[in-house]
Design a protein around this motif. Sequence first.
Motif, PDB file in Angstrom:
ATOM      1  N   THR A 180      14.444  11.814  -0.959  1.00 57.20           N
ATOM      2  CA  THR A 180      13.789  12.556  -2.042  1.00 57.20           C
ATOM      3  C   THR A 180      13.039  11.605  -2.961  1.00 57.20           C
ATOM      4  O   THR A 180      11.916  11.865  -3.383  1.00 57.20           O
ATOM      5  CB  THR A 180      14.849  13.304  -2.887  1.00 57.20           C
ATOM      6  OG1 THR A 180      15.832  13.831  -2.005  1.00 57.20           O
ATOM      7  CG2 THR A 180      14.213  14.407  -3.698  1.00 57.20           C
ATOM      8  N   PHE A 181      13.706  10.475  -3.255  1.00 55.29           N
ATOM      9  CA  PHE A 181      13.069   9.492  -4.111  1.00 55.29           C
ATOM     10  C   PHE A 181      11.727   9.055  -3.512  1.00 55.29           C
ATOM     11  O   PHE A 181      10.711   8.974  -4.204  1.00 55.29           O
ATOM     12  CB  PHE A 181      14.013   8.304  -4.310  1.00 55.29           C
ATOM     13  CG  PHE A 181      13.453   7.222  -5.190  1.00 55.29           C
ATOM     14  CD1 PHE A 181      12.893   7.520  -6.425  1.00 55.29           C
ATOM     15  CD2 PHE A 181      13.492   5.892  -4.784  1.00 55.29           C
ATOM     16  CE1 PHE A 181      12.380   6.523  -7.234  1.00 55.29           C
ATOM     17  CE2 PHE A 181      12.977   4.888  -5.590  1.00 55.29           C
ATOM     18  CZ  PHE A 181      12.418   5.206  -6.815  1.00 55.29           C
ATOM     19  N   GLY A 182      11.754   8.812  -2.203  1.00 54.59           N
ATOM     20  CA  GLY A 182      10.530   8.393  -1.528  1.00 54.59           C
ATOM     21  C   GLY A 182       9.450   9.454  -1.598  1.00 54.59           C
ATOM     22  O   GLY A 182       8.263   9.149  -1.800  1.00 54.59           O
ATOM     23  N   MET A 183       9.884  10.690  -1.434  1.00 53.75           N
ATOM     24  CA  MET A 183       8.928  11.785  -1.537  1.00 53.75           C
ATOM     25  C   MET A 183       8.290  11.809  -2.923  1.00 53.75           C
ATOM     26  O   MET A 183       7.087  11.989  -3.084  1.00 53.75           O
ATOM     27  CB  MET A 183       9.648  13.106  -1.293  1.00 53.75           C
ATOM     28  CG  MET A 183       9.029  13.956  -0.215  1.00 53.75           C
ATOM     29  SD  MET A 183      10.086  15.378   0.123  1.00 53.75           S
ATOM     30  CE  MET A 183      10.014  16.262  -1.435  1.00 53.75           C
ATOM     31  N   ASN A 184       9.163  11.628  -3.921  1.00 53.75           N
ATOM     32  CA  ASN A 184       8.664  11.589  -5.291  1.00 53.75           C
ATOM     33  C   ASN A 184       7.692  10.436  -5.489  1.00 53.75           C
ATOM     34  O   ASN A 184       6.664  10.578  -6.148  1.00 53.75           O
ATOM     35  CB  ASN A 184       9.822  11.458  -6.283  1.00 53.75           C
ATOM     36  CG  ASN A 184      10.645  12.733  -6.355  1.00 53.75           C
ATOM     37  OD1 ASN A 184      10.199  13.784  -5.886  1.00 53.75           O
ATOM     38  ND2 ASN A 184      11.838  12.635  -6.904  1.00 53.75           N
ATOM     39  N   ILE A 185       8.049   9.280  -4.927  1.00 56.82           N
ATOM     40  CA  ILE A 185       7.162   8.118  -5.059  1.00 56.82           C
ATOM     41  C   ILE A 185       5.776   8.458  -4.524  1.00 56.82           C
ATOM     42  O   ILE A 185       4.757   8.250  -5.188  1.00 56.82           O
ATOM     43  CB  ILE A 185       7.730   6.892  -4.288  1.00 56.82           C
ATOM     44  CG1 ILE A 185       9.009   6.390  -4.940  1.00 56.82           C
ATOM     45  CG2 ILE A 185       6.691   5.776  -4.227  1.00 56.82           C
ATOM     46  CD1 ILE A 185       9.686   5.265  -4.178  1.00 56.82           C
ATOM     47  N   ARG A 186       5.756   9.023  -3.333  1.00 53.09           N
ATOM     48  CA  ARG A 186       4.461   9.308  -2.718  1.00 53.09           C
ATOM     49  C   ARG A 186       3.709  10.381  -3.497  1.00 53.09           C
ATOM     50  O   ARG A 186       2.495  10.308  -3.676  1.00 53.09           O
ATOM     51  CB  ARG A 186       4.653   9.720  -1.254  1.00 53.09           C
ATOM     52  CG  ARG A 186       4.994   8.516  -0.376  1.00 53.09           C
ATOM     53  CD  ARG A 186       5.165   8.891   1.076  1.00 53.09           C
ATOM     54  NE  ARG A 186       6.333   9.740   1.272  1.00 53.09           N
ATOM     55  CZ  ARG A 186       6.338  10.840   2.024  1.00 53.09           C
ATOM     56  NH1 ARG A 186       5.248  11.210   2.658  1.00 53.09           N
ATOM     57  NH2 ARG A 186       7.434  11.558   2.148  1.00 53.09           N
ATOM     58  N   ALA A 187       4.463  11.370  -3.977  1.00 54.31           N
ATOM     59  CA  ALA A 187       3.826  12.445  -4.752  1.00 54.31           C
ATOM     60  C   ALA A 187       3.206  11.871  -6.020  1.00 54.31           C
ATOM     61  O   ALA A 187       2.054  12.176  -6.372  1.00 54.31           O
ATOM     62  CB  ALA A 187       4.860  13.507  -5.103  1.00 54.31           C
ATOM     63  N   VAL A 188       3.954  10.995  -6.670  1.00 58.60           N
ATOM     64  CA  VAL A 188       3.474  10.394  -7.920  1.00 58.60           C
ATOM     65  C   VAL A 188       2.251   9.518  -7.660  1.00 58.60           C
ATOM     66  O   VAL A 188       1.328   9.453  -8.473  1.00 58.60           O
ATOM     67  CB  VAL A 188       4.621   9.591  -8.571  1.00 58.60           C
ATOM     68  CG1 VAL A 188       4.097   8.631  -9.616  1.00 58.60           C
ATOM     69  CG2 VAL A 188       5.648  10.529  -9.159  1.00 58.60           C
ATOM     70  N   GLY A 189       2.248   8.873  -6.522  1.00 61.10           N
ATOM     71  CA  GLY A 189       1.120   7.996  -6.200  1.00 61.10           C
ATOM     72  C   GLY A 189      -0.118   8.772  -5.781  1.00 61.10           C
ATOM     73  O   GLY A 189      -1.244   8.310  -5.962  1.00 61.10           O
ATOM     74  N   GLU A 190       0.083   9.934  -5.194  1.00 60.97           N
ATOM     75  CA  GLU A 190      -1.061  10.710  -4.718  1.00 60.97           C
ATOM     76  C   GLU A 190      -1.606  11.638  -5.798  1.00 60.97           C
ATOM     77  O   GLU A 190      -2.811  11.718  -6.014  1.00 60.97           O
ATOM     78  CB  GLU A 190      -0.649  11.558  -3.496  1.00 60.97           C
ATOM     79  CG  GLU A 190      -0.432  10.757  -2.223  1.00 60.97           C
ATOM     80  CD  GLU A 190      -1.702  10.083  -1.727  1.00 60.97           C
ATOM     81  OE1 GLU A 190      -2.799  10.621  -1.968  1.00 60.97           O
ATOM     82  OE2 GLU A 190      -1.584   9.004  -1.120  1.00 60.97           O
ATOM     83  N   ASN A 191      -0.699  12.352  -6.434  1.00 57.96           N
ATOM     84  CA  ASN A 191      -1.146  13.342  -7.411  1.00 57.96           C
ATOM     85  C   ASN A 191      -0.117  13.497  -8.521  1.00 57.96           C
ATOM     86  O   ASN A 191       0.725  14.397  -8.491  1.00 57.96           O
ATOM     87  CB  ASN A 191      -1.379  14.685  -6.710  1.00 57.96           C
ATOM     88  CG  ASN A 191      -2.110  15.654  -7.612  1.00 57.96           C
ATOM     89  OD1 ASN A 191      -2.130  15.474  -8.835  1.00 57.96           O
ATOM     90  ND2 ASN A 191      -2.708  16.679  -7.024  1.00 57.96           N
ATOM     91  N   PRO A 192      -0.180  12.592  -9.479  1.00 57.53           N
ATOM     92  CA  PRO A 192       0.853  12.594 -10.517  1.00 57.53           C
ATOM     93  C   PRO A 192       0.894  13.900 -11.306  1.00 57.53           C
ATOM     94  O   PRO A 192       1.980  14.358 -11.669  1.00 57.53           O
ATOM     95  CB  PRO A 192       0.464  11.413 -11.414  1.00 57.53           C
ATOM     96  CG  PRO A 192      -0.878  10.974 -10.990  1.00 57.53           C
ATOM     97  CD  PRO A 192      -1.140  11.502  -9.636  1.00 57.53           C
ATOM     98  N   GLN A 193      -0.269  14.518 -11.527  1.00 58.90           N
ATOM     99  CA  GLN A 193      -0.282  15.771 -12.293  1.00 58.90           C
ATOM    100  C   GLN A 193       0.548  16.838 -11.577  1.00 58.90           C
ATOM    101  O   GLN A 193       1.365  17.518 -12.196  1.00 58.90           O
ATOM    102  CB  GLN A 193      -1.721  16.258 -12.499  1.00 58.90           C
ATOM    103  CG  GLN A 193      -2.315  15.906 -13.853  1.00 58.90           C
ATOM    104  CD  GLN A 193      -2.598  14.418 -14.001  1.00 58.90           C
ATOM    105  OE1 GLN A 193      -2.882  13.749 -13.018  1.00 58.90           O
ATOM    106  NE2 GLN A 193      -2.508  13.901 -15.200  1.00 58.90           N
TER     107      GLN A 193
END
Lengths: 379, 390, 309
Positions: free
Chosen positions: C169-182
Amino acid sequence: MHRIVGAVVPLFAAIAAFLCAAIILLFLGTNPWDGFTALVDGAFGDVNSLSQTAVRATPLLLVGAGISISFRASVINIGGEGQIVAGALLSTVVALQLPDVPRPMLIPTVMVAGFLGGAFWGAIPGVLKAYASVNEILSTIMLNIVAVQFLNYMLRSPLIDPREIEAGTRIPQTERLSDNAALPTLIDGTRLHLGVPIAIAAAVIAYIVLWRTPLGFRLRAVGFSPDAAKAAGIPVKRSIVAALALSGAMSGLAGAILVFGSEGQRLITDGTSAGFTGSAGFNGIVAALFGGLHPLWTIPSSFLFGGLLTGATSLQRVLQVPASMAVALNGIVVIFVVSSDRFRSRVNTALAARRQFSSATSDEPVDDGTDDAAMAASS
Amino acid sequence: MSKRNKSLWRLLAVLLALVLVAAACGNDDDAADTPSDAADNANDTADTADDDMADEEMSDEEMAAMDDDEMDDDEMADGEMADGEMADGEMSDEEMAAMGDLSVAIVAPSAVDDLAFTQSMIDAVAALGIEPQVTPGTFIIEEAATALRGYAEDGVDVIIAHGTQYGGSLEEIAPDFPDTTFIWGTATDTMDLPNVFAYAPAADQGGYVNGIIAGALTESGIIGVVGPVEAGDAVAYINGFEAGALAGGATEVNIVYTGSFGDVALAAETATAHIANGADILTGSAQMVVGAVGVAASNDVLWFGTQANQTELAPDLVVASQVYHWEVVLEQMLEQRANGTLGGEAFLLTLENGGLVVEFNDGFDLPDDVRAAADAAIAGIIDGSIDTGA
Amino acid sequence: MSDFFTVSVLVATLASGIRLATPYLLAALGETIGQRSGVLNLGVDGVMLLGAFFAHWTALETGNLWLAVVVGLFTGLVMGVVYAIITVYFKAEQGISGIGIFLFGLGFSDLMFEVKVGTPKFTTQLPPVEIPLLSDIPRVGEALFSHSLLTYTAFLLVPAVAWLLHRTTFGMNIRAVGENPQAADSLGVSVNAVRVKTILIGNTMAGLAGAALVLEAKVFQPNLTQGLGFIAVALVYFGAWRSPFVMAGALLYGLVQATVIQWKVLGIISRQFSDIAAMAPAVLTVVALIVLAGRVQAPRALTKPFERH
């Protein structure tokens, strides 16, 4: 209120750096007062040290002014080191080819050569960014490495001083370059040479180009919003190349000044870029930031950091405090300046302000109106 | 209004920063005295033991600086009288005392205690009973030039520019300070300047002797060399070593210049590659070789040092080190300076004049016949019957 | 040329390449995690230098290499806190603040070294750990399975980082934050918290990379890294933000260096051209950047500070 807070940033960063320096000096068992005295004395104490400081500030100013240009176009140029080397190499080659051209012609020629060398080396990441979407931060860093290795090669083989081969010592340096290319000293008995006014003039021209010409307007427009600029018919890609080329050209000019204003009047390396540039490509970033990424404010700012470098050498000479302290302090200054709110908000307000303008180069946007006052103040 | 405000604040900020800077030097506003002040400071810290001496010397110097006269015999005599106590060091005769009275500064490219190039010079000056001021780590050439000029302005009598790469700068600086003696090395010529002495080690000689020993000790016949940039005395040492090793029985001497004076990791990896290629003896020159010495130590491979005695880096594995005794030629130069000759001569450190000494590690059990061969090589080089090929 | 293709030389070159790749790999993997969350850290080189110095100093003072490794990690962590404050809290321009960290690390490690150690002093070396059975494989075992524990750690971190980024989940969050933080923010992911964590991880790994470098060399010197950290940042782009490709890049870099050294030892490269050879990796990286630029998409929010609208 916000603006007032923002305006004290350089002071804040300076105080922070001084406090850090004081702590470091205490830690080294040196009385900070003695340390600062030695530092300031070494940097600003007399005509000699003042001119030494001005000379050390020259490449910082040029690199800093160049970085200001590229930054306005939203391009981050960390390739100062490589561009200095490129400018130095080309101007050296030109000077070697034309040793007998009279001085009034040769000096401008080698300066232009340095300018062009740097422009070429800066244009490469520009083209890569504009036409191949290669991140310029990375490409400029990589090109720094390429440039210094190329310099090593040139100084060890094609350009090496024939005397060095004869003597078998093979120091990687060129022969002494034509005296006609040497930047004349302005005050006898000091190191103050023509490179200093050249750099100041270049910074002023950079300012004029940025804020008084169509080219400058295009660069800034691209920096504020590439999409809007494109919509307005501005050639975005060519503007990016131009920004990096101009930025590199300033560094290249610094390279030429380093060679023809040097004590040795020749190009020499110790195998690293710092051995020749004195890390001006990085320290220029510090000076530019401290000067608010504005070419004119970079003038006093680079003088201050030139002073830090000269002062640190004398600090080492007098109190045996390692000169590497200056490098650490530079880092601290960068950290404080970039962390400051002003840096961000300034760009943001500029951005917001700029979006309201659609055309006309004569428009002086709200946030940059200060520059007129700055001009007036500095003249 | 807001435009003005902001601009004003910014100007104020920069000004305040400058004021802060200026305030820091508040107690020191008399620019005219600055050089001697700085020199005083320097001497105070560098040389607290000889405080009195330093003060007297400074006043003399100040005079000299003000008059812009050449250092004359009178002043030397003054100095001599004032500092009889200097003689309590190793120096015994009067002339030596005058020599010890000279203030000496060193500008050098690497750290003070690098166990190599820079340290060897500082040790040499100390061996003459003089405590020098030192600006180390000036690999940036313009920075070295600043330091050289700074010492000259401070009125230091003798300034040692300890790096071949400083020559170009010195060529410009030395004529500006005709009363100062500059000592430049490693270099074989004085650039025709009357106030420059030059010194250079015939590093090929010790290299040859090291090579002879290495050639006798190698079992695989393969010897590896880790060099920095192919320039300066490293080249002389390595060429001499190669010639000696091949004459001494080695079949292959592989020489690698890493291209860097500073890259320890690269030097270490180069040493590892030599060992993988069958080398059972290594040598190298310049400050980054510590990386290679470390590899030699991990692999029980013998090491030969140069520039300074490197035995302490690997007490069991360093067979011998060629040590530069700069003091042999420095003494001659300082003597000349004390007698009024400011420069104009180039000196060579050789095995013959004792400037080069091959120091054997007592902790290493060198077979007698090899030691004899080494001594024979030393004798041969001294009497000219052996050509090191360099 | 024929000398090069002997088994023992090839094996040695391979082993040397792996050793050289270790610090690149450790630093680049940490940088990968950071960049995936949208944070560029150009200060890796400075953090490595600090980690290297403090690890070296600890090893000299205590003789305890594992404590030295811990100190290296901790140094990285401290610098991570600093960098997190600069980039997440103050939202500073990342390209430039990294240069600040670099300059500070370069200057301060040099200063500390000159004051506290000064002279070259050897620590002991991290002992090579032979992996049972595998290291007995003739030739290859020697090259691949007789390294220090930090080297194994570096290579084991490759799948670990891939797993972290793609399977947690953390990794998913990392990628989400890096791609589209909004978008991530609107889904309740704390962008800043994620970025602070990735920065801490990345810097800690840079500190470890410094420790690995200095404990392998056994000796510290000012500017020990010689720009290695900048190459590590480039390797992240080179590896298209995927840990296996980053590893491939690091290995390629290490092997090219090792091969150049071997060729110099064997006299295959003439000395004149060694500078040209030294240019090769950087040119190669630029070429790779050009080739990859059109094909691989960087994390979209890379270098962009997060502002909630």
